[in-house]
Design a protein around this motif. Structure first.
Motif, PDB file in Angstrom:
ATOM      1  N   LYS A 144      10.063   2.848  -0.097  1.00  0.00           N
ATOM      2  CA  LYS A 144       8.725   3.274   0.294  1.00  0.00           C
ATOM      3  C   LYS A 144       8.823   4.915   0.650  1.00  0.00           C
ATOM      4  O   LYS A 144       9.956   5.152   1.322  1.00  0.00           O
ATOM      5  N   GLU A 145       7.994   5.469   0.254  1.00  0.00           N
ATOM      6  CA  GLU A 145       7.939   6.909   0.583  1.00  0.00           C
ATOM      7  C   GLU A 145       7.179   7.394   2.098  1.00  0.00           C
ATOM      8  O   GLU A 145       6.256   6.604   2.344  1.00  0.00           O
ATOM      9  N   HIS A 190       0.625  -1.237   0.074  1.00  0.00           N
ATOM     10  CA  HIS A 190      -0.060   0.032   0.073  1.00  0.00           C
ATOM     11  C   HIS A 190       1.022   1.163  -0.168  1.00  0.00           C
ATOM     12  O   HIS A 190       1.997   1.200   0.606  1.00  0.00           O
ATOM     13  N   GLY A 191       0.623   2.505  -0.666  1.00  0.00           N
ATOM     14  CA  GLY A 191       0.990   3.487  -0.756  1.00  0.00           C
ATOM     15  C   GLY A 191       2.025   3.604  -1.871  1.00  0.00           C
ATOM     16  O   GLY A 191       2.062   3.156  -2.671  1.00  0.00           O
ATOM     17  N   LYS A 192       2.923   4.742  -1.602  1.00  0.00           N
ATOM     18  CA  LYS A 192       3.683   5.319  -2.879  1.00  0.00           C
ATOM     19  C   LYS A 192       5.184   4.479  -2.658  1.00  0.00           C
ATOM     20  O   LYS A 192       5.649   4.611  -1.371  1.00  0.00           O
ATOM     21  N   PHE A 193       5.743   3.986  -3.674  1.00  0.00           N
ATOM     22  CA  PHE A 193       7.168   3.463  -3.765  1.00  0.00           C
ATOM     23  C   PHE A 193       7.864   4.265  -4.838  1.00  0.00           C
ATOM     24  O   PHE A 193       7.488   3.995  -6.099  1.00  0.00           O
ATOM     25  N   ILE A 194       9.016   4.783  -4.299  1.00  0.00           N
ATOM     26  CA  ILE A 194       9.824   5.464  -5.420  1.00  0.00           C
ATOM     27  C   ILE A 194      11.042   4.924  -6.014  1.00  0.00           C
ATOM     28  O   ILE A 194      11.703   4.083  -5.318  1.00  0.00           O
ATOM     29  N   LEU A 195      11.063   4.678  -7.370  1.00  0.00           N
ATOM     30  CA  LEU A 195      12.107   3.971  -7.990  1.00  0.00           C
ATOM     31  C   LEU A 195      13.308   4.741  -7.448  1.00  0.00           C
ATOM     32  O   LEU A 195      13.767   5.597  -7.583  1.00  0.00           O
ATOM     33  N   GLU A 196      14.460   3.534  -6.995  1.00  0.00           N
ATOM     34  CA  GLU A 196      15.584   4.022  -6.491  1.00  0.00           C
ATOM     35  C   GLU A 196      16.447   4.899  -7.554  1.00  0.00           C
ATOM     36  O   GLU A 196      16.565   4.463  -8.663  1.00  0.00           O
ATOM     37  N   ALA A 236      15.488   7.857  -8.520  1.00  0.00           N
ATOM     38  CA  ALA A 236      14.646   8.681  -9.132  1.00  0.00           C
ATOM     39  C   ALA A 236      14.056   9.851  -8.167  1.00  0.00           C
ATOM     40  O   ALA A 236      14.093   9.696  -6.892  1.00  0.00           O
ATOM     41  N   ASP A 237      13.647  10.782  -8.374  1.00  0.00           N
ATOM     42  CA  ASP A 237      12.816  11.782  -7.753  1.00  0.00           C
ATOM     43  C   ASP A 237      11.412  11.615  -7.388  1.00  0.00           C
ATOM     44  O   ASP A 237      10.783  11.523  -6.315  1.00  0.00           O
ATOM     45  N   TYR A 238      10.623  11.170  -8.853  1.00  0.00           N
ATOM     46  CA  TYR A 238       9.264  11.033  -8.568  1.00  0.00           C
ATOM     47  C   TYR A 238       8.899   9.668  -9.044  1.00  0.00           C
ATOM     48  O   TYR A 238       7.852   9.208  -8.647  1.00  0.00           O
ATOM     49  N   ALA A 239       9.570   9.253 -10.154  1.00  0.00           N
ATOM     50  CA  ALA A 239       9.106   7.971 -10.784  1.00  0.00           C
ATOM     51  C   ALA A 239       8.812   6.683  -9.678  1.00  0.00           C
ATOM     52  O   ALA A 239       9.529   6.526  -8.737  1.00  0.00           O
ATOM     53  N   GLY A 240       7.770   5.885  -9.910  1.00  0.00           N
ATOM     54  CA  GLY A 240       7.236   5.018  -9.040  1.00  0.00           C
ATOM     55  C   GLY A 240       5.836   4.572  -9.099  1.00  0.00           C
ATOM     56  O   GLY A 240       5.005   5.260  -9.892  1.00  0.00           O
ATOM     57  N   MET A 277       9.423  12.129 -15.904  1.00  0.00           N
ATOM     58  CA  MET A 277       9.143  13.565 -16.964  1.00  0.00           C
ATOM     59  C   MET A 277       7.991  14.090 -16.667  1.00  0.00           C
ATOM     60  O   MET A 277       7.918  15.340 -16.668  1.00  0.00           O
ATOM     61  N   PHE A 278       7.018  13.551 -16.296  1.00  0.00           N
ATOM     62  CA  PHE A 278       5.703  14.124 -16.056  1.00  0.00           C
ATOM     63  C   PHE A 278       5.031  13.685 -14.667  1.00  0.00           C
ATOM     64  O   PHE A 278       3.958  13.159 -14.702  1.00  0.00           O
ATOM     65  N   PRO A 279       5.697  14.142 -13.470  1.00  0.00           N
ATOM     66  CA  PRO A 279       5.301  13.717 -12.218  1.00  0.00           C
ATOM     67  C   PRO A 279       3.866  14.129 -11.736  1.00  0.00           C
ATOM     68  O   PRO A 279       3.342  13.778 -11.148  1.00  0.00           O
ATOM     69  N   MET A 280       3.169  15.195 -12.694  1.00  0.00           N
ATOM     70  CA  MET A 280       1.997  15.665 -12.240  1.00  0.00           C
ATOM     71  C   MET A 280       0.799  14.920 -13.154  1.00  0.00           C
ATOM     72  O   MET A 280      -0.421  15.259 -12.699  1.00  0.00           O
ATOM     73  N   ASP A 281       1.200  14.107 -13.924  1.00  0.00           N
ATOM     74  CA  ASP A 281       0.320  13.257 -14.685  1.00  0.00           C
ATOM     75  C   ASP A 281       0.431  12.012 -14.681  1.00  0.00           C
ATOM     76  O   ASP A 281       0.978  11.262 -15.644  1.00  0.00           O
ATOM     77  N   PRO A 282       0.051  11.166 -13.588  1.00  0.00           N
ATOM     78  CA  PRO A 282       0.458   9.846 -13.234  1.00  0.00           C
ATOM     79  C   PRO A 282      -0.726   9.196 -14.244  1.00  0.00           C
ATOM     80  O   PRO A 282      -1.926   9.348 -14.599  1.00  0.00           O
TER      81      PRO A 282
END
Length: 159
Positions: A158-159, A63-69, A71-75, A90-95
Motif C-alpha cells: 500500500k502506498e 482503496h488507494g494505490k498498491f505498488i507491485l513489490e 517495482a517503482d511505479y507498477a500497480g 514502462m509508462f508510469p504517466m499513462d495508466p
C-alpha cells in the motif's frame, strides 16, 4: 602441469555447483522466503482474518494505490467501487483505466476501457484476494490468456 591445474579447478567448480544445487533446500528455509507467509504474523487478529478471508467484502476494503513489490511505479489504484487503474512500469504517466466488477467478495474482473483493436474483445484481468493486512495485498492472478499458463500470486504494498 598447467593442464592439470585447470582440470582440477574445473572439477572443483562442477562439484561445488552440484553440491550447492543439491543442498540448497537444506540451507534455505522455504517458509522464510514465502512472501505470503511473511505478511502474516501470529497475532490473534491476523489468525482470525486468515480464517475468515471469504467473509470479508474487499470491494469496500480496497482503496488507494498498491505498488507491485519490487517495482517503482507498477500497480493498481482502486479509485472507487467500479473503477481501477493499472500503472505500467514502462509508462508510469499513462495508466490504463479499467472497469471493475466484483464477482464475489474477494474476486474481481478488471476490463480495459480503451478500445485498442475493434476486431478483438476487451482485455480482462481476473484477480482474487489471497490476503490483505492493511499494508500488504496479495492477489492471485488468474490466467486468462490464449495459451496455457499457471495462476500466480502478486504482492503489492500500500502506498
Amino acid at each position: 602441469m598447467e593442464f592439470k591445474k585447470k582440470w582440477v579447478i574445473v572439477l572443483l567448480l562442477i562439484i561445488g555447483f552440484i553440491f550447492g544445487f543439491y543442498f540448497k533446500s537444506l540451507i534455505i528455509d522455504r517458509s522464510k522466503n514465502n512472501p505470503i507467509s511473511k505478511s502474516k504474523s501470529n497475532t490473534k487478529e491476523n489468525r482470525i482474518f486468515d480464517q475468515n478471508i471469504n467473509e470479508i467484502d474487499f470491494s469496500e476494503k480496497l482503496h488507494g494505490k498498491f505498488i507491485l513489490e519490487g517495482a517503482d511505479y507498477a500497480g493498481f489504484e482502486f479509485i472507487d467501487s467500479k473503477t481501477i487503474s493499472w500503472t505500467n512500469e514502462m509508462f508510469p504517466m499513462d495508466p490504463d483505466t479499467m472497469r471493475l466488477k466484483w464477482i464475489d467478495k474477494n474476486t474481481f474482473v478488471a476490463t480495459l476501457t480503451k478500445n485498442i483493436d475493434k476486431k478483438c474483445p476487451p482485455r480482462d484481468w481476473i484477480r482474487k484476494v489471497v490476503s490483505y493486512d492493511g499494508s500488504k495485498l496479495v492477489l492471485k492472478n488468474i490466467w486468462t490468456g490464449w495459451e496455457d499458463s499457471a495462476d500466480d500470486d502478486e504482492i503489492f504494498d500500500k502506498e
